[in-house]
Design a protein around this motif. Structure first.
Motif, mmCIF file in Angstrom:
data_model
loop_
_atom_site.group_PDB
_atom_site.id
_atom_site.type_symbol
_atom_site.label_atom_id
_atom_site.label_comp_id
_atom_site.label_asym_id
_atom_site.label_seq_id
_atom_site.Cartn_x
_atom_site.Cartn_y
_atom_site.Cartn_z
ATOM 1 N N ARG A 10 -31.261 1.915 10.593
ATOM 2 C CA ARG A 10 -30.820 3.241 10.151
ATOM 3 C C ARG A 10 -29.329 3.399 10.384
ATOM 4 O O ARG A 10 -28.794 2.977 11.402
ATOM 5 C CB ARG A 10 -31.577 4.335 10.903
ATOM 6 N N VAL A 11 -28.673 4.061 9.399
ATOM 7 C CA VAL A 11 -27.225 4.250 9.464
ATOM 8 C C VAL A 11 -26.900 5.714 9.211
ATOM 9 O O VAL A 11 -27.318 6.283 8.207
ATOM 10 C CB VAL A 11 -26.509 3.410 8.373
ATOM 11 N N LEU A 12 -26.167 6.300 10.139
ATOM 12 C CA LEU A 12 -25.707 7.675 9.928
ATOM 13 C C LEU A 12 -24.191 7.607 9.816
ATOM 14 O O LEU A 12 -23.532 6.988 10.651
ATOM 15 C CB LEU A 12 -26.116 8.522 11.136
ATOM 16 N N PHE A 13 -23.642 8.203 8.773
ATOM 17 C CA PHE A 13 -22.196 8.122 8.566
ATOM 18 C C PHE A 13 -21.624 9.514 8.309
ATOM 19 O O PHE A 13 -22.245 10.323 7.626
ATOM 20 C CB PHE A 13 -21.893 7.223 7.348
ATOM 21 N N GLY A 14 -20.444 9.756 8.811
ATOM 22 C CA GLY A 14 -19.736 10.979 8.420
ATOM 23 C C GLY A 14 -18.943 11.581 9.570
ATOM 24 O O GLY A 14 -19.316 11.443 10.748
ATOM 25 N N ARG A 15 -17.848 12.194 9.229
ATOM 26 C CA ARG A 15 -16.995 12.827 10.230
ATOM 27 C C ARG A 15 -17.774 13.925 10.954
ATOM 28 O O ARG A 15 -18.393 14.762 10.302
ATOM 29 C CB ARG A 15 -15.769 13.424 9.522
ATOM 30 N N GLY A 16 -17.812 13.885 12.255
ATOM 31 C CA GLY A 16 -18.526 14.906 13.027
ATOM 32 C C GLY A 16 -19.988 14.561 13.273
ATOM 33 O O GLY A 16 -20.713 15.307 13.929
ATOM 34 N N SER A 17 -20.454 13.405 12.755
ATOM 35 C CA SER A 17 -21.890 13.110 12.831
ATOM 36 C C SER A 17 -22.383 12.817 14.253
ATOM 37 O O SER A 17 -23.591 12.760 14.485
ATOM 38 C CB SER A 17 -22.261 11.948 11.903
ATOM 39 N N PHE A 18 -21.458 12.662 15.216
ATOM 40 C CA PHE A 18 -21.893 12.385 16.599
ATOM 41 C C PHE A 18 -22.797 13.505 17.122
ATOM 42 O O PHE A 18 -23.625 13.291 18.010
ATOM 43 C CB PHE A 18 -20.675 12.201 17.512
ATOM 44 N N ILE A 19 -22.641 14.674 16.528
ATOM 45 C CA ILE A 19 -23.470 15.816 16.936
ATOM 46 C C ILE A 19 -24.971 15.536 16.739
ATOM 47 O O ILE A 19 -25.828 16.167 17.362
ATOM 48 C CB ILE A 19 -23.016 17.075 16.154
ATOM 49 N N VAL A 168 -29.813 -7.072 16.616
ATOM 50 C CA VAL A 168 -29.331 -6.069 15.647
ATOM 51 C C VAL A 168 -29.699 -4.643 16.110
ATOM 52 O O VAL A 168 -30.826 -4.408 16.569
ATOM 53 C CB VAL A 168 -29.984 -6.326 14.262
ATOM 54 N N PHE A 169 -28.737 -3.731 15.979
ATOM 55 C CA PHE A 169 -29.014 -2.341 16.360
ATOM 56 C C PHE A 169 -30.145 -1.751 15.511
ATOM 57 O O PHE A 169 -30.275 -2.047 14.326
ATOM 58 C CB PHE A 169 -27.764 -1.472 16.157
ATOM 59 N N ASP A 170 -30.933 -0.869 16.118
ATOM 60 C CA ASP A 170 -31.955 -0.132 15.372
ATOM 61 C C ASP A 170 -31.323 1.033 14.608
ATOM 62 O O ASP A 170 -31.835 1.467 13.581
ATOM 63 C CB ASP A 170 -33.000 0.433 16.345
ATOM 64 N N GLN A 171 -30.253 1.532 15.160
ATOM 65 C CA GLN A 171 -29.580 2.703 14.560
ATOM 66 C C GLN A 171 -28.092 2.567 14.840
ATOM 67 O O GLN A 171 -27.696 2.157 15.952
ATOM 68 C CB GLN A 171 -30.117 3.978 15.231
ATOM 69 N N ILE A 172 -27.251 2.893 13.848
ATOM 70 C CA ILE A 172 -25.830 3.049 14.163
ATOM 71 C C ILE A 172 -25.376 4.415 13.693
ATOM 72 O O ILE A 172 -25.943 4.995 12.756
ATOM 73 C CB ILE A 172 -24.933 1.930 13.570
ATOM 74 N N LEU A 173 -24.383 4.921 14.387
ATOM 75 C CA LEU A 173 -23.847 6.233 14.036
ATOM 76 C C LEU A 173 -22.339 6.040 13.852
ATOM 77 O O LEU A 173 -21.639 5.675 14.805
ATOM 78 C CB LEU A 173 -24.169 7.210 15.176
ATOM 79 N N LEU A 174 -21.883 6.212 12.615
ATOM 80 C CA LEU A 174 -20.474 5.956 12.296
ATOM 81 C C LEU A 174 -19.760 7.279 12.088
ATOM 82 O O LEU A 174 -19.889 7.906 11.039
ATOM 83 C CB LEU A 174 -20.371 5.105 11.026
ATOM 84 N N ASP A 175 -19.035 7.713 13.111
ATOM 85 C CA ASP A 175 -18.321 8.993 13.038
ATOM 86 C C ASP A 175 -16.816 8.712 13.101
ATOM 87 O O ASP A 175 -16.293 8.368 14.170
ATOM 88 C CB ASP A 175 -18.758 9.879 14.213
ATOM 89 N N PRO A 176 -16.105 8.831 11.971
ATOM 90 C CA PRO A 176 -14.679 8.492 11.947
ATOM 91 C C PRO A 176 -13.850 9.293 12.955
ATOM 92 O O PRO A 176 -12.790 8.824 13.383
ATOM 93 C CB PRO A 176 -14.252 8.808 10.508
ATOM 94 N N ASP A 177 -14.325 10.459 13.362
ATOM 95 C CA ASP A 177 -13.604 11.223 14.390
ATOM 96 C C ASP A 177 -13.430 10.417 15.674
ATOM 97 O O ASP A 177 -12.471 10.602 16.409
ATOM 98 C CB ASP A 177 -14.384 12.502 14.763
ATOM 99 N N LEU A 178 -14.399 9.549 15.952
ATOM 100 C CA LEU A 178 -14.396 8.852 17.242
ATOM 101 C C LEU A 178 -13.362 7.743 17.329
ATOM 102 O O LEU A 178 -13.020 7.287 18.416
ATOM 103 C CB LEU A 178 -15.791 8.283 17.554
#
Ligand code: NAD
Ligand code: ZN
Length: 355
Positions: A10-19, A168-178
């Motif tokens: 699973r991949v979550l992407f987007g500015r602010g997505s760390f929330i 391999v990660f089960d989930q990654i969270l890509l938040d450009p803010d970070l």
């Protein structure tokens, strides 16, 4: 040659997505006693990100230091620390940091379920049991560690990954803010890791349409980020890292990475800057890539350290050559099946002495 490789589920992407991290972990927390382990780069201690990490009462916040690149001993010590905190298996391991921290998180999630020392699993497909569910949250972009099936560790004998589908990660969270807080030189060096992955993949003998598709897109994004940056540069760099990583899963890296592994094993030079020091000497192998890399250095005001290798004692230089020569697939990708005829010890020594 076919590869049936595992990708991130699973991949979550987007500015602010760390929330969204809390919600992601909620799905994993089944019993009241369940606990998550946050493996976090200690550069964030006391910084605003610390307060945004959703650490529940039962959880363990494990600060890690990456001044030195991850070692198998460090992974074993961290795994023990987690076991001492709670002998049960964590419901999740979450890595928050650059490539080194992501690799530490991958490694401890594997070591919590596999009985031996991390050093015993350096190699290909030696892991026996699936890892604890693990999540990667990059705070630097370029290594592709967020998508790869390896965790690169310095062991007693060599720098080598634990390569396995379970890595391999089960989930990654890509938040450009970070990645915004990364110091400019570090951002450049790690970004160039991605650029070099693409150059080595696209000019390698293992290239196929799959790798080319990802590699070409990642290369274009690197050009935009480092030669014509705009307001979306951080978004683009995150995607470049992801695509660059996808490109090399079906191909390989090449000359630069083989030599750079020797540099970091013997001299402790970090991967990103080590790659830059090496790549700058590789016009003979990657003429266009090196010329463009130098334009990127100029555009970003980066000046590389010089003479890092020229004065080292002979035995250290020979060790570097030994390490580089163990990486057969990298050489074969770069130079073809007869690479040993082209890349002799003398040639490698001569290249190192220029660095
Ligand atoms: P890193 O994780 O080693 O971090 C470099 C420095 O930047 C550290 O001092 C760190 O504390 C700091 N940092 C990280 N994020 C920051 C932020 N947002 N703000 C301020 N400082 C920050 O750097 P890297 O280049 O991302 O990773 C290199 C490591 O990745 C090496 O150990 C290399 O072997 C590994 N690697 C792994 C893979 C893989 O597929 N697993 C691929 C390539 C490289
Ligand atoms: Zn790399």
């Amino acid at each position: 040659m076919f590869r049936n490789f595992k990708t991130v589920s699973r991949v979550l992407f987007g500015r602010g997505s760390f929330i969204k991290m809390e919600e992601i972990l909620r799905e994993q927390r089944k019993a009241e006693t369940d606990f998550a382990v946050f493996v976090v780069d200690d550069v964030f201690r006391g910084r605003p990100l610390q307060d945004r990490i959703p650490v529940a009462e039962t959880d363990f916040l494990l600060w890690v230091n990456v001044d030195e690149e991850p070692t198998t001993d460090y992974v074993d010590a961290l795994t023990d620390q987690i076991r001492r905190f709670n002998d049960a298996l964590p419901c999740a391991v979450v890595g928050i940091g650059g490539g080194s921290t992501l690799d530490l998180a991958k490694a401890v999630s594997l070591m919590r379920t596999n009985p031996q020392s991390a050093a015993d699993y350096q190699g290909w497909d030696l892991i026996q049991f699936p890892a604890v569910y693990h999540v990667g949250v990059p705070t630097l972009s370029g290594t592709g560690a967020e998508v790869s099936r390896t965790t690169v560790l310095i062991g007693p004998k060599r720098k080598l990954g634990i390569n396995s589908d379970h890595t391999v990660f089960d989930q990654i969270l890509l938040d450009p803010d970070l990645i915004a807080s990364a110091p400019a030189p570090q951002r450049f060096y790690t970004g160039m890791d991605c650029y070099i992955h693409c150059v080595e993949s696209l000019s390698g003998t293992y290239l196929n349409a799959f790798s080319r598709a990802y590699g070409e897109k990642a290369l274009d994004l690197c050009r935009e980020v480092f030669l014509a940056p705009d307001a979306d540069a951080d978004e683009k760099l995150m995607m470049a890292s992801y695509f660059g990583g996808m490109s090399i899963v079906y191909s390989q890296v090449g000359v630069c990475h083989a030599l750079s592994y020797g540099l970091s094993f013997v001299l402790g030079i970090h991967h990103g800057i080590g790659n830059c020091i090496v790549f700058n000497q590789l016009e003979a192998f990657y003429p266009e890539g090196v010329a463009e890399f130098r334009r990127m250095m100029d555009a970003n005001g980066v000046i590389l350290p010089e003479h890092r290798v020229s004065g080292v004692p002979a035995d250290q230089l020979e060790k570097m050559i030994d390490v580089a020569l163990t990486l057969d697939p990298l050489w074969e990708n770069a130079l073809g099946k007869d690479w040993k005829e082209v890349m002799t010890r003398e040639r490698i020594r001569e290249l190192y002495q220029r660095m």
